[in-house]
Design a protein around this motif. Structure first.
Motif, PDB file in Angstrom:
ATOM      1  N   SER A 209       0.861  -1.189   0.000  1.00 24.54           N
ATOM      2  CA  SER A 209       0.000   0.000   0.000  1.00 24.54           C
ATOM      3  C   SER A 209       0.891   1.231   0.000  1.00 24.54           C
ATOM      4  O   SER A 209       1.623   1.473   0.963  1.00 24.54           O
ATOM      5  CB  SER A 209      -0.902  -0.009   1.234  1.00 24.54           C
ATOM      6  OG  SER A 209      -1.512   1.247   1.427  1.00 24.54           O
ATOM      7  N   TRP A 210       0.838   2.024  -1.066  1.00 26.44           N
ATOM      8  CA  TRP A 210       1.702   3.197  -1.178  1.00 26.44           C
ATOM      9  C   TRP A 210       1.482   4.173  -0.026  1.00 26.44           C
ATOM     10  O   TRP A 210       2.401   4.862   0.388  1.00 26.44           O
ATOM     11  CB  TRP A 210       1.443   3.900  -2.518  1.00 26.44           C
ATOM     12  CG  TRP A 210       1.744   3.044  -3.703  1.00 26.44           C
ATOM     13  CD1 TRP A 210       2.975   2.753  -4.217  1.00 26.44           C
ATOM     14  CD2 TRP A 210       0.796   2.348  -4.531  1.00 26.44           C
ATOM     15  NE1 TRP A 210       2.854   1.932  -5.312  1.00 26.44           N
ATOM     16  CE2 TRP A 210       1.529   1.663  -5.536  1.00 26.44           C
ATOM     17  CE3 TRP A 210      -0.595   2.241  -4.533  1.00 26.44           C
ATOM     18  CZ2 TRP A 210       0.931   0.886  -6.509  1.00 26.44           C
ATOM     19  CZ3 TRP A 210      -1.199   1.457  -5.515  1.00 26.44           C
ATOM     20  CH2 TRP A 210      -0.458   0.795  -6.482  1.00 26.44           C
ATOM     21  N   SER A 211       0.279   4.235   0.493  1.00 25.65           N
ATOM     22  CA  SER A 211      -0.037   5.179   1.558  1.00 25.65           C
ATOM     23  C   SER A 211       0.426   4.714   2.932  1.00 25.65           C
ATOM     24  O   SER A 211       0.546   5.531   3.849  1.00 25.65           O
ATOM     25  CB  SER A 211      -1.556   5.406   1.628  1.00 25.65           C
ATOM     26  OG  SER A 211      -2.055   5.945   0.436  1.00 25.65           O
ATOM     27  N   GLU A 318      -5.405  -0.320  -2.451  1.00 31.13           N
ATOM     28  CA  GLU A 318      -4.125  -0.056  -3.111  1.00 31.13           C
ATOM     29  C   GLU A 318      -3.410  -1.339  -3.511  1.00 31.13           C
ATOM     30  O   GLU A 318      -2.734  -1.384  -4.548  1.00 31.13           O
ATOM     31  CB  GLU A 318      -3.257   0.817  -2.210  1.00 31.13           C
ATOM     32  CG  GLU A 318      -3.841   2.217  -2.042  1.00 31.13           C
ATOM     33  CD  GLU A 318      -2.961   3.178  -1.266  1.00 31.13           C
ATOM     34  OE1 GLU A 318      -3.272   4.377  -1.252  1.00 31.13           O
ATOM     35  OE2 GLU A 318      -1.958   2.725  -0.661  1.00 31.13           O
ATOM     36  N   TYR A 353     -12.875   4.662  -0.832  1.00 23.35           N
ATOM     37  CA  TYR A 353     -11.425   4.870  -0.728  1.00 23.35           C
ATOM     38  C   TYR A 353     -11.099   6.324  -0.394  1.00 23.35           C
ATOM     39  O   TYR A 353     -10.294   6.609   0.508  1.00 23.35           O
ATOM     40  CB  TYR A 353     -10.742   4.459  -2.033  1.00 23.35           C
ATOM     41  CG  TYR A 353      -9.270   4.787  -2.072  1.00 23.35           C
ATOM     42  CD1 TYR A 353      -8.347   3.998  -1.390  1.00 23.35           C
ATOM     43  CD2 TYR A 353      -8.802   5.902  -2.769  1.00 23.35           C
ATOM     44  CE1 TYR A 353      -6.991   4.315  -1.408  1.00 23.35           C
ATOM     45  CE2 TYR A 353      -7.452   6.219  -2.796  1.00 23.35           C
ATOM     46  CZ  TYR A 353      -6.557   5.419  -2.120  1.00 23.35           C
ATOM     47  OH  TYR A 353      -5.215   5.729  -2.122  1.00 23.35           O
TER      48      TYR A 353
END
Length: 471
Positions: A209-211, A318, A353
Motif C-alpha cells: 500500500s503506497w499510503s 491499493e 477509498y
C-alpha cells in the motif's frame, strides 16, 4: 562459547572488526555455517547469498586493512526481506508469481546498506507479497517461531525476525504496512522500528500500500536498530514520499533515567481483548518505566476505530491496484489467503477509498494535537500468543494483524513506532511493548527505549534459547 559470537550487538562487533580481532571473512563464514545448520529448522531464509557474501567480505576486509572502516556496519552480515530488489539475485516477494525475477538494480535501502559496508547475507522469508501476519508461506515453506516450532513467528517479516532472533544475522530489514516489522519482532523477542512515513525510501520495494508502507530495521538491541536506521534513512528522488530533511537518528549521550519523560496510554483498542498474561507484562513494563522516572497519563483518542477501519479500506484498495494486471494472468498462482484479500478489495468503491483517506488525514491531524506535551505513547505490540501453524483458515487471515497485534495504528498515522521485548508469557513466548512517537522523533523513542532496555535482561534471553537447536 562460540554461540556468544552470533549474539553480539552491532556496536561490540564493530569494535572487534575495527581492531582486527574479528575478520569480516571469517565472521561471514561462521554465520553461513550457522545458517546451514539451523535454517532448515526455522526456514528464515528463502535465498542464502553465500558466494556473494564471501566476495563482499573479502573486499571489505582488504578495504579495512588499507583504508579503515566505513562505519559501524563495515563487515557486518545483514539480512533483507525478500521483497526488496537485489541486483543479480532473485527477488521472489515470497510468491510463485515472482520466483524467477532477477532485478537489474538494488533497492535504495539495499544500496545504502552496501555503501555503509554491510554484508548482504541472504533474502529473508516472508508472508506472500507481505500480505499477512503469520509467514505461513505456501510456496517457500512455513517460517517457524524459534521459541515454539509449532507456532508462527508473526508476519509478514517473519523470516527477518527469526534470522535476528536465532543469530543467523546481526540485523535485518523488514517492511511494515500494518505492523509487519513490529508484530514478528514482538513475537520473536527482538526490537523492531517502523520509522516515520517518509524517512526511509521504499524505492525498489514491491508495494503493498503506497499510503501505508514503511521500511525499517529489526535487531536484537535498541542501539542496533538506531545504527541500521541511520544507514538507510534519507531523501530519495525515486520515492516522492521521502522528506528532504529530518532530525538525525543517533545520539551522543544516553539518558540516565526517564525523569522528565511524559508518556501517554490509550486504553480503548490497545488494551481491548488482550490475553491476560500479555496485559500483565505490559502493565509491569509501564510500572518499571515509572520507577525509572517516567510520568504516564491516560488519554482518549476519539475516532480511532474509524481510522483503523480506514486503514483496511486503503490497504486493500491499493494492493488490488498494484496486483490487478498480474491477477488477470496469474490468479491461480497466488496463495488462498491472498485471493480473499483481493476479493475484499474489489468490493471497495472509489468513494469509500477517498473517504477513508479523508478519515486518515483528519485523525492524524487531531492525534498530533493530542500528543503535544508527550514524548511518546505506550501500547502492547502483540495481543496474544502466536497461532499454532495451520490453524487459521484463509478466509480469516485478513484480520490476523488486528487479532494478533496492536500495531496498525502506527501505519494509519505514519508515526514512528518501536517495539522491544518486555517479558515472556507461559510457554516461554515473548511479549513486546510499543513506544510510538511524534513525527521524525525516532531518536527520542530510541533514547527512552534504551533506558528501559538497560533495566531488563530480555536481550540476553535470545542467546539462551535452545528450542530450535534440538530439532
Amino acid at each position: 562459547m562460540m554461540s556468544d559470537l552470533f549474539f553480539l550487538d552491532i556496536s561490540t562487533l564493530s569494535k572487534l572488526i575495527q581492531t582486527k580481532k574479528i575478520s569480516p571473512v571469517e565472521l561471514t563464514k561462521q554465520v553461513l555455517q550457522r545458517i546451514e545448520r539451523y535454517n532448515p529448522t526455522v526456514n528464515a531464509y528463502i535465498n542464502v547469498l553465500a558466494e556473494d557474501a564471501c566476495q563482499q567480505a573479502e573486499v571489505l576486509e582488504r578495504e579495512l586493512m588499507e583504508q579503515g572502516v566505513r562505519g559501524p556496519l563495515h563487515g557486518v552480515p545483514i539480512a533483507v526481506k525478500d521483497i526488496l530488489e537485489t541486483k543479480g539475485h532473485e527477488t521472489t516477494a515470497g510468491s510463485k508469481v515472482m520466483e524467477n525475477w532477477i532485478p537489474d538494480r538494488d533497492a535504495t535501502v539495499v544500496r545504502k546498506l552496501k555503501e555503509a559496508g554491510a554484508i548482504l547475507i541472504g533474502k529473508a522469508n516472508l508472508h506472500e507479497f507481505a500480505m499477512g501476519a503469520t509467514t505461513e508461506n505456501p510456496h517457500y515453506g512455513v517460517c517457524r517461531n524459534p521459541w515454539d516450532l509449532e507456532r508462527v513467528p508473526g508476519g509478514s517479516s517473519g523470516g527477518s525476525a527469526v534470522a535476528v532472533a536465532t543469530g543467523l544475522c546481526y540485523g535485518a530489514i523488514g517492511t511494515d504496512t500494518a505492523g509487519s516489522i513490529r508484530l514478528p519482532a514482538a513475537i520473536c523477542g527482538i526490537t523492531g522500528m517502523k520509522p516515520t512515513y517518509g524517512r526511509v525510501s521504499r524505492n525498489g520495494c514491491l508495494p503493498f500500500s503506497w499510503s501505508l508502507d514503511h521500511i525499517g530495521p529489526m535487531t536484537r538491541t535498541v542501539k542496533d536498530s538506531a545504527i541500521l536506521l541511520e544507514a538507510i534513512t534519507g531523501f530519495d528522488p525515486l520515492d516522492s514520499a521521502t522528506v528532504s530533511q529530518a532530525d538525525d537518528v543517533m545520539w551522543d549521550q544516553a539518558l540516565p533515567d526517564l525523569k522528565g519523560i511524559r508518556l501517554a496510554v490509550v486504553r480503548k483498542h490497545f488494551f481491548d481483548d488482550l490475553e491476560p498474561e500479555v496485559e500483565w507484562l505490559v502493565e509491569q513494563a509501564m510500572r518499571d518505566m515509572q520507577a525509572l522516572g517516567a510520568e504516564i497519563a491516560e488519554i482518549e483518542l476519539p475516532g480511532l476505530d474509524e481510522a483503523l477501519q480506514a486503514l483496511k479500506v486503503i490497504a486493500q484498495s491499493e494492493v488490488l491496484a498494484f496486483h490487478e494486471p498480474i491477477l488477470n494472468k496469474y490468479k491461480d498462482w497466488y496463495g488462498e489467503d491472498l485471493k480473499y484479500r483481493f476479493s475484499f478489495g474489489q468490493s471497495i468503491s472509489a468513494v469509500q477509498y477517498l473517504n477513508a483517506q479523508r478519515t486518515r488525514s483528519k485523525f492524524s491531524q487531531e492525534l498530533r494535537e493530542k500528543l503535544k506535551g508527550f514524548d511518546g505513547l505506550l501500547a502492547p505490540a502483540n495481543a496474544k500468543r502466536p497461532f499454532l501453524i495451520g490453524t487459521v483458515p484463509p478466509d480469516q487471515a485478513i484480520g490476523n494483524m488486528f487479532t494478533l497485534g496492536r500495531t496498525p495504528f502506527g501505519n494509519i498515522t505514519g508515526l514512528p513506532a518501536l517495539t522491544l521485548p518486555c517479558g515472556f508469557m507461559s510457554g516461554n513466548l515473548p511479549v513486546g511493548m510499543q513506544i510510538i512517537g511524534r513525527p521524525f522523533e525516532e531518536r527520542r523513542i530510541f533514547q527512552i527505549a534504551e533506558v528501559y532496555e538497560r533495566s531488563q535482561n530480555w536481550v540476553a534471553k535470545l542467546a539462551e534459547n535452545e528450542t530450535y537447536l534440538v530439532r
